[in-house]
Design a protein around this motif. Sequence first.
Motif, mmCIF file in Angstrom:
data_model
loop_
_atom_site.group_PDB
_atom_site.id
_atom_site.type_symbol
_atom_site.label_atom_id
_atom_site.label_comp_id
_atom_site.label_asym_id
_atom_site.label_seq_id
_atom_site.Cartn_x
_atom_site.Cartn_y
_atom_site.Cartn_z
ATOM 1 N N HIS A 145 0.860 -1.073 -0.077
ATOM 2 C CA HIS A 145 -0.121 -0.039 0.034
ATOM 3 C C HIS A 145 0.800 1.165 -0.210
ATOM 4 C CE1 HIS A 145 -3.760 2.108 0.509
ATOM 5 N NE2 HIS A 145 -3.243 2.918 1.365
ATOM 6 N N VAL A 146 2.040 1.177 0.549
ATOM 7 C CA VAL A 146 2.887 2.246 0.619
ATOM 8 C C VAL A 146 3.280 2.434 -0.770
ATOM 9 C CG1 VAL A 146 5.030 2.984 1.609
ATOM 10 C CG2 VAL A 146 3.315 1.985 2.998
ATOM 11 N N GLN A 147 3.738 1.663 -1.375
ATOM 12 C CA GLN A 147 3.982 1.690 -2.826
ATOM 13 C C GLN A 147 3.132 1.894 -3.748
ATOM 14 O OE1 GLN A 147 7.061 -1.375 -3.702
ATOM 15 N NE2 GLN A 147 6.735 -2.434 -1.661
ATOM 16 N N GLY A 148 1.721 2.196 -3.359
ATOM 17 C CA GLY A 148 0.715 2.413 -4.187
ATOM 18 C C GLY A 148 0.061 1.127 -4.737
ATOM 19 N N ASN A 149 0.217 0.103 -4.202
ATOM 20 C CA ASN A 149 -0.292 -1.358 -4.847
ATOM 21 C C ASN A 149 -1.026 -2.119 -3.656
ATOM 22 O OD1 ASN A 149 1.770 -0.714 -6.612
ATOM 23 N ND2 ASN A 149 3.213 -1.782 -5.397
ATOM 24 N N HIS A 150 -1.726 -3.142 -4.100
ATOM 25 C CA HIS A 150 -2.372 -4.324 -3.418
ATOM 26 C C HIS A 150 -2.236 -5.529 -4.106
ATOM 27 C CE1 HIS A 150 -5.878 -2.938 -6.054
ATOM 28 N NE2 HIS A 150 -6.268 -4.252 -5.897
ATOM 29 N N PHE A 151 -2.401 -6.485 -3.160
ATOM 30 C CA PHE A 151 -2.335 -8.063 -3.734
ATOM 31 C C PHE A 151 -3.590 -8.138 -4.392
ATOM 32 C CE2 PHE A 151 0.896 -9.561 -0.701
ATOM 33 C CZ PHE A 151 2.067 -8.942 -1.630
ATOM 34 N N LEU A 152 -3.682 -9.174 -5.511
ATOM 35 C CA LEU A 152 -4.947 -9.526 -6.230
ATOM 36 C C LEU A 152 -5.248 -10.860 -5.891
ATOM 37 C CD1 LEU A 152 -3.008 -8.198 -9.558
ATOM 38 C CD2 LEU A 152 -4.663 -6.646 -8.188
ATOM 39 N N ARG A 153 -6.403 -11.230 -6.486
ATOM 40 C CA ARG A 153 -6.760 -12.484 -6.415
ATOM 41 C C ARG A 153 -7.000 -13.022 -8.026
ATOM 42 N NH1 ARG A 153 -10.561 -10.357 -2.768
ATOM 43 N NH2 ARG A 153 -12.213 -9.946 -4.443
ATOM 44 N N PRO A 154 -6.567 -14.418 -8.380
ATOM 45 C CA PRO A 154 -6.321 -14.813 -9.314
ATOM 46 C C PRO A 154 -7.518 -14.621 -10.351
ATOM 47 C CG PRO A 154 -5.818 -16.580 -7.955
ATOM 48 C CD PRO A 154 -6.462 -15.350 -7.028
ATOM 49 N N GLU A 155 -8.878 -14.700 -10.054
ATOM 50 C CA GLU A 155 -9.901 -14.518 -11.022
ATOM 51 C C GLU A 155 -9.825 -12.890 -11.563
ATOM 52 O OE1 GLU A 155 -11.459 -14.754 -6.598
ATOM 53 O OE2 GLU A 155 -9.953 -15.739 -7.833
ATOM 54 N N GLU A 156 -9.408 -12.242 -10.498
ATOM 55 C CA GLU A 156 -9.188 -10.951 -11.309
ATOM 56 C C GLU A 156 -8.192 -10.852 -12.502
ATOM 57 O OE1 GLU A 156 -9.158 -7.436 -8.083
ATOM 58 O OE2 GLU A 156 -8.318 -8.995 -7.245
ATOM 59 N N ILE A 157 -7.171 -11.512 -12.287
ATOM 60 C CA ILE A 157 -6.314 -11.617 -13.585
ATOM 61 C C ILE A 157 -6.664 -12.384 -14.716
ATOM 62 C CG2 ILE A 157 -3.879 -12.195 -13.982
ATOM 63 C CD1 ILE A 157 -3.107 -11.829 -10.989
ATOM 64 N N ALA A 158 -7.362 -13.485 -14.548
ATOM 65 C CA ALA A 158 -8.201 -14.318 -15.477
ATOM 66 C C ALA A 158 -9.021 -13.409 -16.348
ATOM 67 C CB ALA A 158 -8.757 -15.477 -14.977
ATOM 68 N N GLU A 159 -9.762 -12.723 -15.575
ATOM 69 C CA GLU A 159 -10.831 -11.846 -16.363
ATOM 70 C C GLU A 159 -10.207 -10.645 -17.191
ATOM 71 O OE1 GLU A 159 -14.269 -10.604 -17.506
ATOM 72 O OE2 GLU A 159 -14.060 -12.506 -16.424
ATOM 73 N N GLN A 160 -9.014 -10.111 -16.815
ATOM 74 C CA GLN A 160 -8.528 -9.163 -17.572
ATOM 75 C C GLN A 160 -7.809 -9.993 -18.769
ATOM 76 O OE1 GLN A 160 -8.271 -5.695 -17.531
ATOM 77 N NE2 GLN A 160 -9.933 -6.067 -15.868
#
Length: 342
Positions: free
Chosen positions: A300-315
């Motif tokens: 979060h400090v770096q401006g990010n957050h972790f993802l779930r695999p289904e989010e990546i698959a959808e993209q």
Amino acid sequence: MSTELETLRQEIMRRTQGALSLDIAYVGVVNGLLAALDELGNAPPSRLAEATDMDAGYVLRWCDAAYAFELLEESAPGEFQLAPLGRAFIPDRPDTLMPFAVQAMLSAHMSERAAGLMRSGERPGEKVLAERETVLPWFGPMLEYQFGPLLEKQVVDQVPVFRAVDERGGLAVDLGCGNGWYLRALARRCPHLRGIGLDGFEENISQATRLAEQEQLNDRLNFAVGDLHNFHIEEPVDLIAMNRALHHVWDEKENVFRILREHLRPGGAAVIWEPNWPARRGDLRSPARRGMAFQNLSEHVQGNHFLRPEEIAEQFRAVGLEPEVHFVADGRDAIVTGTLPA
């Protein structure tokens, strides 16, 4: 003091001792003290300072601290040798504990940054990784020792695209390559694969180039300063890898996935390796996932957050790539591939 409070106090003291032990190990790792003492066998602090070109006063105090935390033993009055715990942190040893020492220092740095930024909400980005000059050179080796064995023992065998690329002598591009550990491991397993690694930090590219030369892989691997948004490859790419890097550019995901698709040849694949952020908060209490919960704060400090695999698959689906999800490390990590139909 109640029995319960005393028990908690003892537990916190135990954890503090562990953290201090890692701090002392970190000093010994980054300054080559542990490796030098391993070569010397035993030595007084003055000899160890001379061998490592360090200040004798600092080395003396470090030896006292390392002795106190059982990384060193006193072999004779005023002379020291490595204890089993100290030897376990030597960076180039198989199964080295070095990543734990580097991670402890990086975590302390990110904790301090998060504490100072929490009121303002500022998220300064990846530059925070370079704010501690002794940490950045060890960031790549930390990742290599943490994830290199997992790549070779699980990922390559479970994800078919690697074999396909190797069979046709294809080109793999690693975006955010760090010290090149991923491409070097692939090149060792896949003798026909060629690779290009790009990273935004000059320190990482210098390490990657040097290590590829040492392993005699530089005839197939090349590394250069660059990033996702500013790279041009003369030929279509068979494999584009992003290892624990996609979450750094997720806010630009539409453009990122378009770029990935445009660079792939038909039949080629993008391979995304990310922590598998759990759908249930309760899973974060697992000892195996607690570190992920802390790391997500530092992300979060770096401006990010972790993802779930289904989010990546959808993209992947959104840009016409066929997704497939593989889980490794007992489900803690996900490898999501997106293949461009032939």
